[in-house]
Enzyme design. Structure first.
Site, PDB file in Angstrom:
ATOM      1  N   ARG A 162      28.805  40.644  37.187  1.00  0.00           N
ATOM      2  CA  ARG A 162      30.345  39.950  36.685  1.00  0.00           C
ATOM      3  C   ARG A 162      29.517  38.556  36.716  1.00  0.00           C
ATOM      4  NH1 ARG A 162      31.339  44.287  35.967  1.00  0.00           N
ATOM      5  NH2 ARG A 162      32.805  45.257  37.327  1.00  0.00           N
ATOM      6  N   SER A 238      41.247  42.385  38.372  1.00  0.00           N
ATOM      7  CA  SER A 238      40.774  42.246  39.058  1.00  0.00           C
ATOM      8  C   SER A 238      40.539  40.941  39.821  1.00  0.00           C
ATOM      9  CB  SER A 238      39.934  42.929  39.461  1.00  0.00           C
ATOM     10  OG  SER A 238      39.890  44.536  38.723  1.00  0.00           O
ATOM     11  N   GLU A 333      37.074  36.749  40.575  1.00  0.00           N
ATOM     12  CA  GLU A 333      36.569  36.926  39.638  1.00  0.00           C
ATOM     13  C   GLU A 333      37.071  35.361  38.299  1.00  0.00           C
ATOM     14  OE1 GLU A 333      36.523  41.146  37.099  1.00  0.00           O
ATOM     15  OE2 GLU A 333      36.453  41.633  39.076  1.00  0.00           O
TER      16      GLU A 333
END
Length: 338
Positions: A162, A238, A333
């Site tokens: 990520r 998320s 995130e």
């Protein structure tokens, strides 16, 4: 066209009410360049916007919010596979489903990830054992400082979990305009992820005969069963990355919590952040219109359309509690602006 004082609530899936000092919806490279020139002349910071699914607005933005809406999607034969050229404003899920409909495999595990293609390399989006970098070839971006086009290879993007150069050394320096992906002709199924294995077992699918379309359908069913639709319940997907811990901490946690959900990673063990948050007792929590989804603890929701600071405060409480109970650090995130 540059507009003053625009509400950004329609442009973020958390539906946080925040205003931009200036706003521009660009549908071409020329319009992007004109907007960037205006920002440089005024000394304004830039807030790039696409699908708005991976940002949390913490306050009004004191610069130019630039919505990248360039369209364009091409599939070109490349050896025994296909090369995909996609402009920044194209919807990611629609791109995935178009590739599946044409019979190409490689993106099916990434079905139903919200957002547009321009944001995909920034996060190196991933799901169910597959990441964008697995099929990424190159991208074209505009240098915010000069307005010039710059090309980045996969190596130059420095993809991580990520993560990419666009969240680190090149943060806020480039606006991604086009992404090029290469899907191979010899498709390899990636179905080792436990949720997929369980799904195919329960539905009686022979694993050696699965098609990309069947894998995509499974991913969509699984995601729909666990994750709220941002159109119905405001969220940013998320909210925390799955933390990676070393062998020592993993074995310590596993001994204390035999049901710990974890996966092997290149540099240790990747723990399921949703499981940690759930075990800490936060799943279904709600306060003042902000909360944690009752089916997936990894997702923070904002049904009350509250301000970004309330979302950030709740995320901080959760992270501190998980750190206290498990000794594990959770990292958000989505990006926070300003």
């Amino acid at each position: 066209m540059i507009q003053p004082d625009v509400d950004l609530q329609p442009y973020n899936t958390m539906t946080i009410a925040a205003r931009a000092k200036y706003f521009c919806a660009a549908t071409s490279l020329d319009e992007v360049r004109e907007a960037l020139q205006f920002a440089r002349e005024q000394g304004l910071p830039i807030l790039p916007l696409g699908g708005g699914s991976n940002i949390v607005l913490t306050a009004d933005f004191p610069g130019l919010a630039l919505h990248l809406g360039m369209q364009g999607l091409e599939f070109e034969p490349a050896g025994d596979g296909v090369r995909i050229r996609a402009s920044a404003g194209e919807n990611w899920h629609q791109l995935v489903m178009k590739s599946v409909e044409l019979g190409y495999g490689g993106l099916e595990n990434l079905a139903l990830i919200p957002g547009n293609i321009g944001a995909a390399p920034i996060q190196n989006i991933g799901a169910y054992g597959v990441e964008l970098k697995d099929t990424f070839e190159r991208l074209t971006a505009i240098d915010v400082r000069t307005g010039e086009l710059v090309s980045f290879t996969a190596e130059q993007c420095k993809f991580g979990y990520r993560d990419s150069i666009f969240k680190g050394p090149a943060k806020d320096q480039y606006l991604i305009c086009e992404v090029v992906l290469k899907l191979p002709g010899d498709w390899q199924r990636h179905i080792a992820y436990p949720a997929l294995q369980q799904y195919f077992s329960e539905h009686g699918f022979p694993l050696d005969q699965l098609t990309p379309a069947q894998v995509a359908a499974a991913v969509i069913d699984i995601r729909n069963s666990k994750l709220p639709n941002p159109v119905e319940i405001p969220n940013a997907g998320s909210f925390f990355k799955n933390p990676v811990v070393d062998e020592s901490l993993y074995h310590s946690l596993k001994a204390e919590h035999p049901e710990l959900v974890a996966f092997t990673a290149a540099d240790g063990w990747k723990l399921a952040a949703g499981w940690l948050i759930d075990q800490a007792g936060w799943r279904g929590f709600s306060r003042n219109g902000v909360g944690v989804h009752d089916r997936q603890a990894l997702v923070l929701v904002n049904p009350g359309h509250r301000c970004g600071s309330e979302v950030i405060n709740l995320a901080g409480e959760i992270a501190r509690d998980v750190q206290k109970k498990f000794g594990v650090t959770l990292e958000p995130e989505p990006r926070f602006y300003p």
